[in-house]
Enzyme design. Structure first.
Site, PDB file in Angstrom:
ATOM      1  N   ASP A  77      28.198  -0.703 -39.549  1.00  0.00           N
ATOM      2  CA  ASP A  77      28.043  -2.048 -38.728  1.00  0.00           C
ATOM      3  C   ASP A  77      29.511  -2.976 -39.120  1.00  0.00           C
ATOM      4  OD1 ASP A  77      28.438  -5.099 -38.810  1.00  0.00           O
ATOM      5  OD2 ASP A  77      26.457  -4.425 -38.220  1.00  0.00           O
ATOM      6  N   THR A  79      15.870  -4.928 -28.351  1.00  0.00           N
ATOM      7  CA  THR A  79      16.159  -4.375 -27.313  1.00  0.00           C
ATOM      8  C   THR A  79      17.479  -4.085 -26.522  1.00  0.00           C
ATOM      9  OG1 THR A  79      17.031  -6.928 -26.560  1.00  0.00           O
ATOM     10  CG2 THR A  79      14.910  -6.465 -26.528  1.00  0.00           C
ATOM     11  N   ARG A 133      23.224  -9.417 -31.097  1.00  0.00           N
ATOM     12  CA  ARG A 133      22.494  -7.994 -30.750  1.00  0.00           C
ATOM     13  C   ARG A 133      21.135  -8.679 -30.575  1.00  0.00           C
ATOM     14  NH1 ARG A 133      24.073  -1.924 -30.011  1.00  0.00           N
ATOM     15  NH2 ARG A 133      24.078  -2.003 -32.435  1.00  0.00           N
ATOM     16  N   ASP A 143      29.194  -6.326 -40.930  1.00  0.00           N
ATOM     17  CA  ASP A 143      29.406  -5.937 -42.746  1.00  0.00           C
ATOM     18  C   ASP A 143      30.541  -5.345 -43.104  1.00  0.00           C
ATOM     19  OD1 ASP A 143      26.316  -7.185 -41.708  1.00  0.00           O
ATOM     20  OD2 ASP A 143      25.643  -5.155 -41.721  1.00  0.00           O
TER      21      ASP A 143
HETATM   22  N1  URA Z   1      28.836  -2.743 -33.835  1.00  0.00           N
HETATM   23  C1  URA Z   1      28.981  -1.791 -34.928  1.00  0.00           C
HETATM   24  O1  URA Z   1      29.163  -2.970 -35.584  1.00  0.00           O
HETATM   25  N2  URA Z   1      28.709  -0.973 -35.281  1.00  0.00           N
HETATM   26  C2  URA Z   1      28.074  -0.049 -34.129  1.00  0.00           C
HETATM   27  O2  URA Z   1      28.343   1.503 -34.405  1.00  0.00           O
HETATM   28  C3  URA Z   1      27.782  -0.081 -32.799  1.00  0.00           C
HETATM   29  C4  URA Z   1      27.691  -1.735 -32.461  1.00  0.00           C
END
Ligand code: URA
Length: 209
Positions: A200, A108, A104, A203
């Protein structure tokens, strides 16, 4: 919600709640993701067609159901989608795997592709696209765009958590693709994270933060 299947099985809900907890360790998070992958695989394959075959047990010969030869492709969106893959492959070891590498753009929130590799006969297979987080939906839409260009005709999407915005985006762009999710959360924050969510997923799974 049209086209959305909420997997509210108690085992899935219990494991998801443990994963949401900020105190959940990297190791537990990864193990739980794998286990939920298996449980979601069970749900997303629930209507696979069966055929009858003749089986001789030690006591009698019967007509018994087996899978009717529907072949699968698992398509994890890298990197967090990998968290579901092992669990799903344990249930369907003969499935093929398509890897879709997307990240991502933090400004943007658009999806940027860096890798794509899919089996040549993808058009003859049911494709299960997987990403734990359906947030903006941009990655899911981009992955499915590319899978369709590669020939995929029958696609389902599996996630752990979905935001209403992501569901709306994916259903608008690919109305033929049904969604399986363990929860629909409240909203996205300004950075495109699902709230309350679990942070995330990549992560937390790989210990990179
Ligand atoms: N990607 C993620 O890992 N967590 C989110 O909350 C949104 C996208």
């Amino acid at each position: 919600m049209d086209g959305v299947r909420l997997v509210d099985h108690p085992l899935v809900q219990h494991k998801l709640s443990i994963m949401r907890d900020i105190e959940c360790s990297t190791r537990s998070f990864r193990e739980l993701m794998n286990e939920i992958g298996m449980l979601l695989c069970y749900e997303v394959t629930r209507d696979l067609p069966l055929a009858q075959t003749s089986i001789t047990t030690p006591l009698a010969t019967i007509s018994a159901p087996i899978l009717a030869g529907k072949k699968l492709v698992f398509a994890p969106i890298l990197r967090a989608g990998m968290g579901f893959l092992d669990g799903m492959l344990q249930l369907v070891p003969s499935a093929r795997v398509a890897h879709v590498g997307l990240y991502r753009d933090p400004k943007t929130l658009g999806a940027v592709e860096y890798y794509f590799k899919a089996p040549a006969d993808i058009g003859e297979r049911l494709v299960i696209v997987m990403d734990p987080m359906l947030a903006t939906g941009n990655s899911a839409v981009a992955a499915i765009d590319h899978l369709k260009k590669a020939g995929a005709a029958e696609i389902r999407f599996v996630c752990l958590l979905a935001a209403p915005e992501g569901i709306a985006n994916l259903r608008a762009r690919h109305p033929d693709v049904r969604i399986w999710t363990a929860a629909v959360d409240e909203k996205l924050d300004d950075h495109g994270y699902i709230v309350p969510g679990l942070g995330d997923a990549g992560d937390r799974m790989f210990g990179t933060k």
